[in-house]
Design a protein around this motif. Structure first.
Motif, short mmCIF file in Angstrom:
data_model
loop_
_atom_site.label_atom_id
_atom_site.label_comp_id
_atom_site.label_asym_id
_atom_site.label_seq_id
_atom_site.Cartn_x
_atom_site.Cartn_y
_atom_site.Cartn_z
N THR A 35 16.81 -7.73 -2.45
CA THR A 35 15.46 -8.07 -2.90
C THR A 35 15.51 -9.14 -4.00
O THR A 35 14.74 -10.11 -3.97
CB THR A 35 14.72 -6.82 -3.42
OG1 THR A 35 14.75 -5.81 -2.43
CG2 THR A 35 13.27 -7.14 -3.77
N ALA A 57 5.58 -9.76 -0.08
CA ALA A 57 4.67 -8.80 0.56
C ALA A 57 4.69 -8.98 2.08
O ALA A 57 4.55 -8.00 2.82
CB ALA A 57 3.27 -8.96 0.01
N ALA A 58 4.87 -10.22 2.54
CA ALA A 58 4.94 -10.48 3.97
C ALA A 58 6.29 -10.03 4.56
O ALA A 58 6.37 -9.68 5.72
CB ALA A 58 4.72 -11.96 4.25
N GLU A 59 7.33 -10.03 3.73
CA GLU A 59 8.68 -9.69 4.19
C GLU A 59 8.98 -8.19 4.11
O GLU A 59 9.75 -7.67 4.91
CB GLU A 59 9.73 -10.43 3.35
CG GLU A 59 9.70 -11.93 3.52
CD GLU A 59 10.61 -12.65 2.53
OE1 GLU A 59 11.65 -12.07 2.14
OE2 GLU A 59 10.27 -13.77 2.13
N TYR A 60 8.43 -7.53 3.10
CA TYR A 60 8.75 -6.13 2.84
C TYR A 60 7.50 -5.26 2.97
O TYR A 60 6.41 -5.69 2.67
CB TYR A 60 9.33 -5.95 1.43
CG TYR A 60 10.65 -6.65 1.22
CD1 TYR A 60 11.84 -6.04 1.57
CD2 TYR A 60 10.69 -7.93 0.66
CE1 TYR A 60 13.05 -6.67 1.39
CE2 TYR A 60 11.91 -8.57 0.47
CZ TYR A 60 13.08 -7.94 0.83
OH TYR A 60 14.28 -8.57 0.64
N ASP A 61 7.71 -4.04 3.38
CA ASP A 61 6.62 -3.07 3.46
C ASP A 61 6.53 -2.36 2.11
O ASP A 61 7.06 -1.27 1.94
CB ASP A 61 6.87 -2.08 4.60
CG ASP A 61 5.72 -1.10 4.76
OD1 ASP A 61 4.58 -1.46 4.42
OD2 ASP A 61 5.98 0.02 5.25
N ALA A 62 5.92 -3.05 1.15
CA ALA A 62 5.83 -2.50 -0.20
C ALA A 62 4.49 -2.89 -0.82
O ALA A 62 3.87 -3.87 -0.41
CB ALA A 62 6.98 -3.02 -1.06
N ASP A 63 4.09 -2.12 -1.80
CA ASP A 63 2.85 -2.36 -2.53
C ASP A 63 2.95 -3.68 -3.28
O ASP A 63 3.93 -3.94 -4.00
CB ASP A 63 2.61 -1.20 -3.49
CG ASP A 63 1.39 -1.40 -4.33
OD1 ASP A 63 0.28 -1.53 -3.77
OD2 ASP A 63 1.54 -1.44 -5.57
N GLU A 64 1.94 -4.55 -3.16
CA GLU A 64 1.98 -5.86 -3.79
C GLU A 64 2.03 -5.76 -5.32
O GLU A 64 2.69 -6.56 -5.98
CB GLU A 64 0.79 -6.71 -3.35
CG GLU A 64 0.99 -8.17 -3.67
CD GLU A 64 0.06 -9.09 -2.89
OE1 GLU A 64 -0.24 -10.17 -3.44
OE2 GLU A 64 -0.34 -8.75 -1.77
#
Length: 87
Positions: A35, A57-64
């Motif tokens: 990361t 945010a587009a690459e990972y499934d995580a809260d912005e």
């Protein structure tokens, strides 16, 4: 928008699933996980802090909001270590 760039005396290379950053003046090296490496790569492409967060945010499934906080903290650490500088 806050923009950073690598310090002119810094080189980096990928090693397995990490990124190693070496400051040639201080002879100190730093290792970033995947990361952190993604943040570094976006930074070297000239992206501003907000643009880095959007890309992550587009690459990972995580809260912005979490990504923004993590990005801000890493950039502060890199700046404190003189690995990056404000543009």
């Amino acid at each position: 928008m806050t923009n950073f760039r690598p310090h002119p005396s810094v080189v980096s290379t990928e090693v397995e699933e990490a990124l190693v950053i070496l400051h040639l003046d201080t002879k100190r090296y730093f290792t970033l996980n995947s990361t952190g490496a993604a943040i570094w790569h976006h930074l070297t492409q000239g992206k501003a802090e907000a643009e880095i967060v959007t890309a992550l945010a587009a690459e990972y499934d995580a809260d912005e909001a979490h990504l923004a906080d993590s990005t801000r903290r890493l950039l502060a650490q890199l700046e404190a270590a003189a690995l990056i500088e404000r543009v």
